[in-house]
Design a protein around this motif. Structure first.
Motif, PDB file in Angstrom:
ATOM      1  N   ALA A   2       0.784  -1.310   0.050  1.00 19.23           N
ATOM      2  CA  ALA A   2      -0.014   0.009   0.016  1.00 19.23           C
ATOM      3  C   ALA A   2       0.739   1.270  -0.141  1.00 19.23           C
ATOM      4  N   TRP A   3       1.983   1.223   0.808  1.00 12.87           N
ATOM      5  CA  TRP A   3       2.899   2.501   0.595  1.00 12.87           C
ATOM      6  C   TRP A   3       3.512   2.635  -0.469  1.00 12.87           C
ATOM      7  N   ARG A   4       3.835   1.510  -1.340  1.00 10.34           N
ATOM      8  CA  ARG A   4       4.349   1.814  -2.705  1.00 10.34           C
ATOM      9  C   ARG A   4       3.397   2.276  -3.723  1.00 10.34           C
ATOM     10  N   ILE A   5       2.112   1.807  -3.649  1.00 15.87           N
ATOM     11  CA  ILE A   5       1.087   2.432  -4.259  1.00 15.87           C
ATOM     12  C   ILE A   5       0.785   4.010  -4.227  1.00 15.87           C
ATOM     13  N   ALA A   6       0.720   4.162  -2.883  1.00 13.99           N
ATOM     14  CA  ALA A   6       0.566   5.568  -2.277  1.00 13.99           C
ATOM     15  C   ALA A   6       1.799   6.413  -2.737  1.00 13.99           C
ATOM     16  N   GLY A   7       2.984   5.824  -2.735  1.00 18.93           N
ATOM     17  CA  GLY A   7       4.080   6.704  -3.282  1.00 18.93           C
ATOM     18  C   GLY A   7       4.096   6.867  -4.566  1.00 18.93           C
ATOM     19  N   ALA A   8       3.628   5.568  -5.553  1.00 18.25           N
ATOM     20  CA  ALA A   8       3.764   5.906  -7.056  1.00 18.25           C
ATOM     21  C   ALA A   8       2.684   6.771  -7.581  1.00 18.25           C
ATOM     22  N   THR A   9       1.558   6.840  -6.526  1.00 13.13           N
ATOM     23  CA  THR A   9       0.506   7.844  -6.848  1.00 13.13           C
ATOM     24  C   THR A   9       0.883   9.184  -6.846  1.00 13.13           C
ATOM     25  N   ALA A  10       1.586   9.375  -5.556  1.00 12.06           N
ATOM     26  CA  ALA A  10       1.816  10.511  -5.198  1.00 12.06           C
ATOM     27  C   ALA A  10       2.929  11.148  -6.277  1.00 12.06           C
ATOM     28  N   LEU A  11       3.831  10.321  -6.841  1.00  6.94           N
ATOM     29  CA  LEU A  11       4.997  10.699  -7.632  1.00  6.94           C
ATOM     30  C   LEU A  11       4.470  11.015  -8.879  1.00  6.94           C
ATOM     31  N   LEU A  12       3.274  10.313  -9.402  1.00  4.41           N
ATOM     32  CA  LEU A  12       2.771  10.658 -10.730  1.00  4.41           C
ATOM     33  C   LEU A  12       2.049  12.064 -10.534  1.00  4.41           C
ATOM     34  N   LEU A  13       1.305  12.242  -9.545  1.00  4.09           N
ATOM     35  CA  LEU A  13       0.812  13.382  -9.299  1.00  4.09           C
ATOM     36  C   LEU A  13       1.692  14.639  -9.390  1.00  4.09           C
ATOM     37  N   GLY A  14       3.063  14.500  -8.648  1.00  2.00           N
ATOM     38  CA  GLY A  14       4.002  15.433  -8.905  1.00  2.00           C
ATOM     39  C   GLY A  14       4.340  15.632 -10.222  1.00  2.00           C
ATOM     40  N   ILE A  15       4.865  14.721 -10.755  1.00  2.00           N
ATOM     41  CA  ILE A  15       5.400  15.051 -12.149  1.00  2.00           C
ATOM     42  C   ILE A  15       4.069  15.527 -13.013  1.00  2.00           C
ATOM     43  N   ILE A  16       3.032  15.111 -12.951  1.00  2.00           N
ATOM     44  CA  ILE A  16       1.817  15.771 -13.502  1.00  2.00           C
ATOM     45  C   ILE A  16       1.837  17.277 -13.281  1.00  2.00           C
ATOM     46  N   LEU A  30       7.293  15.152  -1.827  1.00  2.00           N
ATOM     47  CA  LEU A  30       7.468  14.924  -0.440  1.00  2.00           C
ATOM     48  C   LEU A  30       6.657  13.674   0.179  1.00  2.00           C
ATOM     49  N   LEU A  31       5.606  13.894  -0.330  1.00  2.00           N
ATOM     50  CA  LEU A  31       4.538  12.612   0.023  1.00  2.00           C
ATOM     51  C   LEU A  31       5.108  11.580  -0.522  1.00  2.00           C
ATOM     52  N   ALA A  32       5.448  11.268  -1.884  1.00  2.00           N
ATOM     53  CA  ALA A  32       5.962  10.282  -2.229  1.00  2.00           C
ATOM     54  C   ALA A  32       7.188   9.736  -1.575  1.00  2.00           C
ATOM     55  N   ALA A  33       8.145  10.528  -1.108  1.00  2.00           N
ATOM     56  CA  ALA A  33       9.324  10.295  -0.661  1.00  2.00           C
ATOM     57  C   ALA A  33       8.908   9.465   0.819  1.00  2.00           C
ATOM     58  N   PHE A  34       7.928  10.133   1.380  1.00  2.00           N
ATOM     59  CA  PHE A  34       7.317   9.814   2.875  1.00  2.00           C
ATOM     60  C   PHE A  34       6.918   8.405   2.512  1.00  2.00           C
ATOM     61  N   CYS A  35       6.154   8.037   1.444  1.00  2.00           N
ATOM     62  CA  CYS A  35       5.406   6.717   1.357  1.00  2.00           C
ATOM     63  C   CYS A  35       6.625   5.669   1.011  1.00  2.00           C
ATOM     64  N   GLY A  39       7.576   2.066   2.196  1.00  2.00           N
ATOM     65  CA  GLY A  39       7.213   0.696   1.332  1.00  2.00           C
ATOM     66  C   GLY A  39       8.382   0.300   0.411  1.00  2.00           C
ATOM     67  N   SER A  40       9.478   1.101   0.256  1.00  2.00           N
ATOM     68  CA  SER A  40      10.297   0.767  -0.774  1.00  2.00           C
ATOM     69  C   SER A  40      11.719   1.522  -0.611  1.00  2.00           C
ATOM     70  N   GLN A  41      12.668   1.066   0.070  1.00  6.47           N
ATOM     71  CA  GLN A  41      13.918   2.001   0.440  1.00  6.47           C
ATOM     72  C   GLN A  41      14.467   2.141  -0.930  1.00  6.47           C
ATOM     73  N   THR A  42      14.709   1.170  -1.908  1.00  7.78           N
ATOM     74  CA  THR A  42      14.985   1.498  -3.302  1.00  7.78           C
ATOM     75  C   THR A  42      14.512   2.588  -3.831  1.00  7.78           C
TER      76      THR A  42
END
Length: 125
Positions: A2-16, A30-35, A39-42
């Motif tokens: 769930a953290w990875r999905i939330a992070g990917a969603t936030a990242l996508l919104l940030g890029i848009i 910032l939200l993507a980095a937090f998530c 969820g994924s240190q990589t």
């Protein structure tokens, strides 16, 4: 997961948000980095080290700073949101509430420091 999905969603919104002036970029990054940190240190390490997307994250983490360019874009986006609501006929009480909230957001944004000279962002002369 769930953290990875939330992070990917936030990242996508940030890029848009890079292309759409009324959608903020930095808060979503910032939200993507937090998530991603949960969820994924990589993915977190990739995002923070990214030469473009990681800059505002590092500036915020290390200095609590917002670049001049980001402040100007935030101010323009806030004015645009209020103007757009007025143009589309929002009721007066909605416009007043929106303006009231934006005053506090603007106070927060414009009282943050600018990154130091030679920092990560676009303010180093």
């Amino acid at each position: 997961m769930a953290w990875r999905i939330a992070g990917a969603t936030a990242l996508l919104l940030g890029i848009i948000g890079i292309a759409l002036p009324l959608l903020p970029t930095t808060p979503f990054l910032l939200l993507a980095a937090f998530c991603f940190s949960r969820g994924s240190q990589t993915w977190h390490d990739w995002l923070v080290a990214h030469p473009r997307l990681g800059v505002p994250i590092r500036e915020w983490r290390e200095h609590g700073a917002i670049s001049r360019k980001a402040k100007m874009l935030a101010g323009l986006a806030m004015l645009g949101a209020i103007a757009g609501a007025a143009v589309f006929g929002a009721p007066r009480n909605v416009l007043l509430a929106q303006a009231g909230v934006m005053v506090f957001v603007a106070l927060f944004v414009f009282t943050r420091p600018v990154p130091p000279e030679g920092g990560f962002g676009d303010d180093a002369d």
